[in-house]
Design an enzyme around this catalytic site. Structure first.
Site, PDB file in Angstrom:
ATOM      1  N   GLU B  72       0.810  -1.221   0.000  1.00 55.94           N
ATOM      2  CA  GLU B  72       0.000   0.000   0.000  1.00 55.94           C
ATOM      3  C   GLU B  72       0.841   1.269   0.000  1.00 55.94           C
ATOM      4  OE1 GLU B  72      -0.692  -2.622   1.859  1.00 55.94           O
ATOM      5  OE2 GLU B  72      -2.808  -3.116   1.620  1.00 55.94           O
ATOM      6  N   HIS B 141      -9.977  -4.010  11.493  1.00 56.40           N
ATOM      7  CA  HIS B 141     -10.814  -4.046  10.287  1.00 56.40           C
ATOM      8  C   HIS B 141     -12.070  -3.196  10.455  1.00 56.40           C
ATOM      9  CE1 HIS B 141      -8.279  -7.021   8.469  1.00 56.40           C
ATOM     10  NE2 HIS B 141      -9.159  -7.423   7.582  1.00 56.40           N
TER      11      HIS B 141
END
Lengths: 315, 348
Positions: B72, B141
């Site tokens: 990322e 998450h």
């Protein structure tokens, strides 16, 4: 190196002019720096000029070069006008970043310099992004990621080489390896060999980064291979940092002592030019003097340029 | 410039066409890519048939959709480099939490690049992040972090709550010449709403009044806005509900005007409480409309700790429309509710 002998006079003189401009500008900055006229951290590249000149000779204005914090050398070699650099160091509106960037954040869109970063490693990915843009739009410019040996320890280095290879992007990776991560020597900061690591991903070659003709020849091969659709290439240039990491002082580490005949790219190129008859001694003296005049002009320009208005950043 | 013909003040008329929030996002991206060949999408699993929860399924230009390795940080730099080379990337993350791997690039690079060079270069780039919640997703998450991103100069932060906003704000974000962090809530993906088929953009920095009322101003974004609306409608509450739609730029004028009228403010902010979006709204309203306040302004959001996993703990951790309704009712009744944020901190 047989190709050394075949270099054209124009190219050789360009290399010398570029290296001398970088060297003499850096020496002048070092002399002025203690007077505090430049309120910006400077990372000089005295001794490393051959990498900037040897690589950038093969780049066009369309090629997009992304630099780290040690900007002056490659930026000048890519075409950044001396006046724009000096005015930026002086914090003036006429500087290439209008006084918002300083030494570490140089920009020159006309010459393919879309910016530089002071966080080691990250700008490697930006060169890959330029390569991706070239591929997606079917244009023939290169992305060039320029970094030092210390940046090869950052995760973004690995991620960038991996992606450039997977996508077969037109990217030139230039590792300007001056042997130090700030003050930590390469042996202490890297367990890997830079060239072998890069060679896991793409063709990688190591050259003597104090020999401008060697850099010039290797960069020629790498750039040619990329322009003919061969995907990314890695150029590892081992050079020497004569200065401390930051500021105007010479490096005082005994193991990094400079031997001019062995280490100075300008000394070596001038010897070659004289010995091969490509240039006379008088010509070389005249060139150095002419460059001093350009630096004088750039400093006068910077000193006489306005500062940005403080109200632009006031709450 | 294909985007210049879109007037940011234009409101696309509703046509009764009902599609989901997810389909609205997909349509907005697809139309942007069709309109402008410089727009491309990049991200982990961006090109997978799974289609990023359906928000990128069957796009018309798959050649401009690029799946990436789990890198990322570098991929954000790649998107930035592409943006600086003439393209308009949309970088998608399946979870907001994954963006944190790229914070060097997002904060040091993407957000700073225009300022460092006095805006001689622009960074037309969208970073999409999807907020998760529930089913034991846990602490890594489920984060939202819109207040955190908004703290950084150089980032716009967009959090649509309705399908209409999702499409119009995504198109506006792609049309924008500066970086936009675009945060979508996974729990909104199935919500249906009226979405015009035409291409339209909504202004970034303009709030939307979801419910008109006189007794209490509630500011809420994204899923919190929908929960607040549910609470208001189910209990028939006299509440002025303002969805800022964009956390930054923030339409503080609309919020202040409402508080001047109601005299009471509750900010429902599904994010961490310390120094966040709710704190910012309360601070700005207090600075500008202190004398209009008839009750201490209140914040409701997450406790000051990471999300738990067990369903029992999750249900205790998260606000619900019922809990919001209870607080709204007390504030409307003039009761000085003080949410005890400290009690929500894990005992040391």
């Amino acid at each position: 190196m047989p190709r050394n002998k075949t270099i054209q006079r124009d190219a050789a003189m360009w290399l010398l002019r570029t290296m001398r401009t970088i060297r003499q500008t850096s020496e002048r900055i070092a002399a002025l720096y203690p007077t505090n006229v430049m309120e910006t951290p400077v990372h000089l590249c005295i001794g490393q000029e051959a990498v900037a000149a040897g690589v950038c000779r093969h780049l066009t204005d369309a090629d997009k070069l992304f630099l780290g914090h040690r900007t002056h050398g490659p930026a000048l070699a890519k075409g950044l006008p001396l006046r724009s650099l000096m005015a930026e160091l002086y914090g003036r509106t006429t500087g290439c970043s209008h006084g918002y960037g300083g030494s570490m954040h140089l920009l020159d869109l006309a010459h393919g310099l879309p910016g530089s970063s002071a966080i080691v490693g990250g700008s490697i990915a930006l060169g890959v992004g330029a390569g991706l843009a070239a591929k997606m739009t079917a244009q023939n410019f290169l992305g060039v990621s320029w970094f030092g040996d210390a940046a090869t320890n950052a995760g973004v280095f690995y991620e960038s080489l991996n992606f450039a290879t997977l996508q077969k992007l037109p990217v030139l990776f230039v590792c300007e390896d001056n042997g130090y991560s700030n003050v930590m020597p390469r042996a202490a900061h890297s367990a890997h060999d830079i060239q072998s690591l890069a060679a896991q991903f793409m063709p990688a070659c190591t050259v003597d980064g104090t020999d401008v003709l060697a850099v010039y020849a290797a960069a020629q091969d790498a750039v040619d291979a990329i322009r003919t659709g061969g995907g990314p290439q890695f150029l590892h240039c081992r050079t020497k940092r004569w200065m401390k990491h930051q500021g105007h002082e010479r490096c005082d580490l005994p193991e990094n002592a400079v031997d001019v005949a062995r280490d100075c790219p300008i000394h070596k190129l001038e010897a070659f030019l004289r010995d091969s008859g490509l240039a006379s001694a008088a010509e070389l003296v005249a060139l150095a003097r002419q460059i001093e005049g350009s630096i004088d002009d750039a400093i006068r320009f910077a000193e006489s340029s306005p500062f940005p208005s403080p109200h632009l950043v006031e709450v | 410039m294909p985007w210049s013909k879109f007037d940011s003040t234009y409101s696309a008329p509703l046509t009764g066409r009902q599609i989901s929030y997810c389909a609205a996002l997909r349509e907005g991206l697809d139309q942007a890519m069709g309109l402008d060949p410089r727009v491309f999408a990049i991200g982990l699993d961006a090109d997978d048939k799974f289609g990023v929860f359906g928000s990128m399924s069957n796009l018309t230009h798959p050649e401009r959709v690029l799946g990436t390795p789990i890198s990322e940080n570098a991929m954000t730099g790649v998107a930035l480099g592409a943006a600086l080379s003439g393209l308009r990337p949309v970088h998608v993350h399946l979870r907001v939490d994954f963006m944190l791997v790229a914070m060097d690039q997002i904060v040091n690079y993407v957000a700073k690049w225009e300022d460092m060079f006095d805006r001689q270069v622009r960074v037309p780039m969208v970073i999409r992040g999807i907020v998760g919640r529930g089913w034991g997703c846990g602490a890594q998450h489920s984060q939202t972090l819109h207040g955190w991103f908004a703290q950084i100069p150089g980032l716009k932060v967009v959090t649509p709550s309705t399908p209409y906003d999702a499409k119009g704000l995504l198109l506006a974000s792609i049309a924008d010449d500066s970086p936009v962090v675009f945060l979508e809530h996974r729990w909104l993906y199935k919500n249906m709403g009226d979405v015009p088929a035409e291409i339209y953009t909504l202004p970034l920095g303009k709030a939307h009044r979801l419910h008109q009322g006189d007794r209490l101003t509630v500011v809420a974004n994204s899923l919190a806005a929908m929960h607040a609306l549910t609470a208001i409608e189910q209990h028939g509450l006299d509440v002025d509900l303002i969805d800022p739609r964009t956390i930054k730029p923030l339409d503080i004028d609309t919020i202040v005007d409402s508080v001047r009228h109601t005299g009471r403010l509750l900010v429902v902010d599904y994010d961490f409480p310390f120094g966040g979006f709710a704190s910012e709204v309360v601070a700005q309203v207090t600075e500008r409309a202190f004398t209009s306040l008839r009750l201490p302004p209140q914040r409701l959001g997450f406790p000051d700790r990471g999300m738990p996993s067990s369903g029992v703990l999750e249900r205790a951790y998260y606000q619900t429309p019922e809990r919001l309704a209870a607080v709204m009712q007390r504030m409307i009744a003039g009761e000085s509710v003080h949410a005890d944020h400290q009690a929500l901190v894990v005992p040391s």
